[in-house]
Design a protein around this motif. Sequence first.
Motif, short mmCIF file in Angstrom:
data_model
loop_
_atom_site.label_atom_id
_atom_site.label_comp_id
_atom_site.label_asym_id
_atom_site.label_seq_id
_atom_site.Cartn_x
_atom_site.Cartn_y
_atom_site.Cartn_z
N LEU A 183 0.83 -1.21 0.00
CA LEU A 183 0.00 0.00 0.00
C LEU A 183 0.86 1.26 0.00
O LEU A 183 0.52 2.25 -0.64
CB LEU A 183 -0.93 0.01 1.22
N GLY A 184 1.99 1.22 0.71
CA GLY A 184 2.92 2.35 0.70
C GLY A 184 3.51 2.59 -0.67
O GLY A 184 3.67 3.74 -1.10
N GLU A 185 3.82 1.51 -1.39
CA GLU A 185 4.36 1.64 -2.74
C GLU A 185 3.31 2.19 -3.71
O GLU A 185 3.66 2.85 -4.69
CB GLU A 185 4.88 0.30 -3.25
N LYS A 187 1.45 4.56 -3.20
CA LYS A 187 1.40 6.01 -3.05
C LYS A 187 2.55 6.72 -3.75
O LYS A 187 2.59 7.93 -3.79
CB LYS A 187 1.38 6.37 -1.57
N THR A 188 3.50 5.96 -4.31
CA THR A 188 4.62 6.59 -5.01
C THR A 188 4.14 7.14 -6.35
O THR A 188 3.13 6.70 -6.90
CB THR A 188 5.76 5.58 -5.26
N ASN A 189 4.88 8.11 -6.86
CA ASN A 189 4.49 8.74 -8.13
C ASN A 189 4.49 7.75 -9.29
O ASN A 189 3.64 7.81 -10.16
CB ASN A 189 5.44 9.90 -8.46
N CYS A 191 3.85 4.47 -9.27
CA CYS A 191 2.65 3.62 -9.24
C CYS A 191 1.39 4.41 -9.57
O CYS A 191 0.49 3.90 -10.21
CB CYS A 191 2.52 2.94 -7.88
N ARG A 192 1.33 5.66 -9.13
CA ARG A 192 0.16 6.49 -9.45
C ARG A 192 0.05 6.70 -10.95
O ARG A 192 -1.04 6.68 -11.52
CB ARG A 192 0.26 7.84 -8.75
#
Length: 199
Positions: A183-185, A187-189, A191-192
């Motif tokens: 879930l933290g990953e 939120k990275t640019n 993955c977005r």
Amino acid sequence: MLLVLSEEQKGHLGCLPRVGGAAVGELGRLAVELLRRGAAPRACETAARKLNTGVDTIQHGVEGLMYLLTESSKLMISEIDFQDSIRVLGFSEELNKLLLQLYLDNRKEIRSILSELAPKLPSYRSLEWRLDVQLASRSLRQQIKPAVTMKLHLNQNEDQTAQVLQTDPSTLVHLIQQLEQALGEMKTNHCRRIARNMK
């Protein structure tokens, strides 16, 4: 975002200038039809006879167009990016305009076909859990053996299913850590950007 084509795909699309501008519209129609209904070798043979070219040439042209149209539609490439993506192929301006018009005319339909082909994954409905602790047994009077039992209720294609899972607390903690990391990953640019292009 530009579409990057491999050498094989460039080779497949390389037959388009040889068959001519009028044939590109026919090949595009055939490519969309094959996406809609699946593989049809007879359609390629009919088109080859109609256009007086080889079946392999038609088949490669259709495969190249299918890849170009599906990937462009999947990524929702803008008109300018599409033109820049096909400019590397070295086609004439007239052929580039034909390909752009083919893409603009069919991208909504292709996206709807691709969404129908996507697998329907189960979705979360509810979770029941229970903590069981075995304190002793006949052979061991003092032992502590915890177990977590979970019943996961899912919705899949309007059907409700349940999965029963059992694990020990240390494995559950490790699973929670891995899910939190995932879930933290998200939120990275990077993955977005990927998630935005998949919609």
